[in-house]
Design an enzyme around this catalytic site. Structure first.
Site, mmCIF file in Angstrom:
data_model
loop_
_atom_site.group_PDB
_atom_site.id
_atom_site.type_symbol
_atom_site.label_atom_id
_atom_site.label_comp_id
_atom_site.label_asym_id
_atom_site.label_seq_id
_atom_site.Cartn_x
_atom_site.Cartn_y
_atom_site.Cartn_z
ATOM 1 N N SER A 177 -37.929 9.169 23.590
ATOM 2 C CA SER A 177 -37.536 7.756 23.494
ATOM 3 C C SER A 177 -36.014 7.668 23.528
ATOM 4 O O SER A 177 -35.324 8.663 23.255
ATOM 5 C CB SER A 177 -38.047 7.207 22.164
ATOM 6 O OG SER A 177 -37.522 5.935 21.912
ATOM 7 N N TYR A 190 -38.987 7.345 12.942
ATOM 8 C CA TYR A 190 -39.347 7.392 14.369
ATOM 9 C C TYR A 190 -38.258 8.153 15.147
ATOM 10 O O TYR A 190 -38.569 9.059 15.936
ATOM 11 C CB TYR A 190 -39.494 5.962 14.894
ATOM 12 C CG TYR A 190 -39.920 5.843 16.347
ATOM 13 C CD1 TYR A 190 -41.249 6.007 16.719
ATOM 14 C CD2 TYR A 190 -38.997 5.541 17.346
ATOM 15 C CE1 TYR A 190 -41.647 5.878 18.043
ATOM 16 C CE2 TYR A 190 -39.381 5.412 18.674
ATOM 17 C CZ TYR A 190 -40.704 5.579 19.016
ATOM 18 O OH TYR A 190 -41.094 5.453 20.334
#
Ligand SMILES: NC(=O)c1ccc[n+]([C@@H]2O[C@H](COP(=O)([O-])OP(=O)(O)OC[C@H]3O[C@@H](n4cnc5c(N)ncnc54)[C@H](O)[C@@H]3O)[C@@H](O)[C@H]2O)c1
Length: 309
Positions: A177, A190
């Site tokens: 990501s 995350y």
């Protein structure tokens, strides 16, 4: 004297390879690489039951690959299987697997090897997001982020890499990501899990280079927000440079990167500039840029998935 000659010789070989690789890379910036043929390759996609995973499955179905779909969500995965058949997949196999559980990953991996064969393209895509500020995120959820977003990659590599090494053939795809490149306000667990996934995939890439296993490719994908529902409610402060990506666009870029054996894929392209700025700018200046670009408020209105598995 002999050692000076040997050093000079080593340096010349290195220089030759260095110049060649630079020229090769320049040529391929201008002329796109030929796309490899993935017909008949066994492609395993984790998190295939929705979003990006489903779209990737449909694209590989059209390319003639044998599909192995993993998801914790049986219904979603069965729906992807049905759509993949409709899209023309010759062979699709769906397995319910909770990738956060090591023993389950190993068990289902053994089943895949027996029932389908050796996986040659492994796409670690399953992911979850808690979307809570660090101190308000329960320990269990933080651990779950790591289990799904990162540790599952360890277990799937352990299960499928040996067969790739034996054949010196395969492709390892890590869906990380933009949050695996820069720290983001409200995404501590995350980000940490996505940085870990990136670092792991990059380390194995280097390990394979050291072992001269050039037949096993790596692609590491770092997208900004994609409109799949995972980050529902989130916004971008600078849509011109950092737009929220359409899932179809993101999936096309990922498949292209895999077929062209591109190692790093950052989407949108502005993320490459972000990385340069992060390395060059003084920290305080970089933080001001982040604030100006709305980077501190990306998660303010996060709703996200209805349920975290
Ligand atoms: N959507 C975005 O904005 C965005 C941005 C950057 C990176 N990513 C990454 O892209 C990947 C795909 O995300 P998406 O947007 O398609 O989200 P999504 O929620 O639609 O898909 C994630 C899939 O993973 C599955 N999954 C969750 N936990 C699992 C588990 N324990 N075992 C097996 N499967 C599990 C879910 O059931 C779901 O089908 C994720 O790794 C995500 O972190 C997404």
């Amino acid at each position: 004297m002999a050692s000076i000659l040997r050093s000079a010789c080593n340096f010349s070989v290195f220089l030759g390879k260095f110049v060649f690789s630079m020229l090769e890379s320049l040529v391929f910036t201008a002329v796109p690489r030929r796309r490899k043929n993935v017909a008949g390759e066994i492609v395993l996609i984790t998190g295939a039951g929705s979003g990006l995973g489903r779209l990737l499955a449909l694209k590989f179905a059209r390319l003639g690959s044998v599909l192995v779909l993993w998801d914790i969500n049986k219904e979603g995965n069965e729906e992807t299987l049905r759509l993949a058949r409709e899209a023309g997949a010759a062979q699709v196999h769906a397995y319910t697997c909770d990738c956060s559980r090591k023993e389950e990953v190993y068990r289902v991996a053994d089943q895949v090897k027996k029932e389908v064969g050796d996986v040659s393209i492994l796409i670690n895509n399953a992911g979850i997001v808690t979307g809570k500020k660090f101190l308000s995120c329960p320990d269990g959820l933080m651990e779950k982020s790591f289990d799904v977003n990162f540790k599952a990659h360890l277990w799937t590599y352990k299960a499928f890499l040996p067969a790739m090494l034996a054949e010196n053939h395969g492709h390892l795809v890590c869906i990380s990501s933009a949050a695996g490149l820069v720290g983001i306000n409200g995404l501590a667990d995350y980000c940490a899990s996505k940085f870990a996934a990136f670092g792991f995939a990059e380390s194995v890439l280097v390990e394979l280079f050291g072992q001269k296993k050039g037949g096993i490719k790596t692609t590491i994908v770092c997208p900004f927000f994609i409109n799949t529902g995972m980050f529902d409610g989130c916004s971008t402060g600078f849509p011109l440079l950092l737009p929220i990506l359409e899932p179809e666009y993101a999936a096309n870029k990922i498949v292209d990167a895999i077929l062209q054996e591109q190692v790093y894929l950052y989407m949108p392209r502005f993320l490459y500039i972000v990385m340069i700025l992060k390395s060059l700018l003084p920290t305080k200046t970089a933080q001001l840029v982040l604030e100006y670009m709305g980077g501190l408020n990306l998660m303010d209105h996060f709703v996200g998935q209805k349920k975290i598995n």
